[in-house]
Design a protein around this motif. Sequence first.
Motif, PDB file in Angstrom:
ATOM      1  N   ASN A   3     -28.177  20.652   7.208  1.00 13.31           N
ATOM      2  CA  ASN A   3     -28.801  19.648   7.333  1.00 13.31           C
ATOM      3  C   ASN A   3     -30.316  19.943   7.275  1.00 13.31           C
ATOM      4  O   ASN A   3     -30.850  20.846   7.965  1.00 13.31           O
ATOM      5  N   ARG A  42     -31.831   2.244   5.150  1.00 15.20           N
ATOM      6  CA  ARG A  42     -30.409   2.711   5.637  1.00 15.20           C
ATOM      7  C   ARG A  42     -29.318   3.023   4.639  1.00 15.20           C
ATOM      8  O   ARG A  42     -28.656   3.553   4.447  1.00 15.20           O
ATOM      9  N   LEU A  54     -27.943   6.374   3.587  1.00 16.92           N
ATOM     10  CA  LEU A  54     -26.040   6.415   3.390  1.00 16.92           C
ATOM     11  C   LEU A  54     -25.546   6.756   2.153  1.00 16.92           C
ATOM     12  O   LEU A  54     -24.663   7.494   2.057  1.00 16.92           O
ATOM     13  N   GLN A 107     -25.442  10.454   1.715  1.00 11.04           N
ATOM     14  CA  GLN A 107     -24.512  10.840   2.739  1.00 11.04           C
ATOM     15  C   GLN A 107     -25.133  11.548   4.058  1.00 11.04           C
ATOM     16  O   GLN A 107     -24.998  12.401   4.699  1.00 11.04           O
ATOM     17  N   THR A 155     -27.743  10.250   7.875  1.00 13.48           N
ATOM     18  CA  THR A 155     -27.808   9.286   8.897  1.00 13.48           C
ATOM     19  C   THR A 155     -29.179   8.938   9.187  1.00 13.48           C
ATOM     20  O   THR A 155     -30.140   9.535   8.847  1.00 13.48           O
ATOM     21  N   ASP A 200     -31.626   7.339  12.433  1.00 15.10           N
ATOM     22  CA  ASP A 200     -31.806   6.738  14.036  1.00 15.10           C
ATOM     23  C   ASP A 200     -32.963   6.657  14.034  1.00 15.10           C
ATOM     24  O   ASP A 200     -34.062   7.289  13.716  1.00 15.10           O
ATOM     25  N   THR A 205     -31.286  12.262   8.576  1.00 17.17           N
ATOM     26  CA  THR A 205     -30.737  13.737   8.489  1.00 17.17           C
ATOM     27  C   THR A 205     -30.103  13.525   7.163  1.00 17.17           C
ATOM     28  O   THR A 205     -28.896  12.586   6.907  1.00 17.17           O
TER      29      THR A 205
END
Length: 195
Positions: free
Chosen positions: A114, A152, A156, A159, A161, A163, A177
Amino acid sequence: AVDTTIISGLRTLRNEISRLANLVHDFSSFSRRERYNFQLTSVAGVAEEVCLMEVKNYGSRGIWVQKEFSEGLGVGKADRDRLKQALLNLCKNAVDAMPNGGTLTLRARNSGENVILEIEDTGTGIPAGADIFEPFSTTKSHGTGLGLMIVRQIVLAHQGTIDYKSELGKGTVFTVTLPAVEPVHGFSRHRAIIG
């Protein structure tokens, strides 16, 4: 002379129309099925573009911009424009959280397969318990409350994330990520301060 009450009322009306126009734009961006144009993209290159685009605006607001990019950052399949939109939104939120100036740090590093992007500010922080990814949720006095939900959605679609960690009065770090396809050669490890 024009009545100051009328002028004040017109100003309020104009601001409200602008806010509603932004709300409609953000809501339509979220609700329609966006088409993505995924291509091999240097994630660090997109972050670099965001820095260069906004650094003058940030400097005028007393914001120092730092970049910390690791060597050999991965290339991912990404829609360059959408990814740029997400990073710009995160940077804008960070700057809004620092009304008296501060430091905005963009970091990029590899972690396994990643690429990790971090957008850190030294701002006011996010209150505990706030669900900032919910529609119409905002900790600001302005805005539509849809920006982070759109960010977000973009992450998404890649693919990835997203936070965050935050401490009131000290600042916030958003972590994005994204999956990498292969490392990039030619990006050297460097730390730079722009401003």
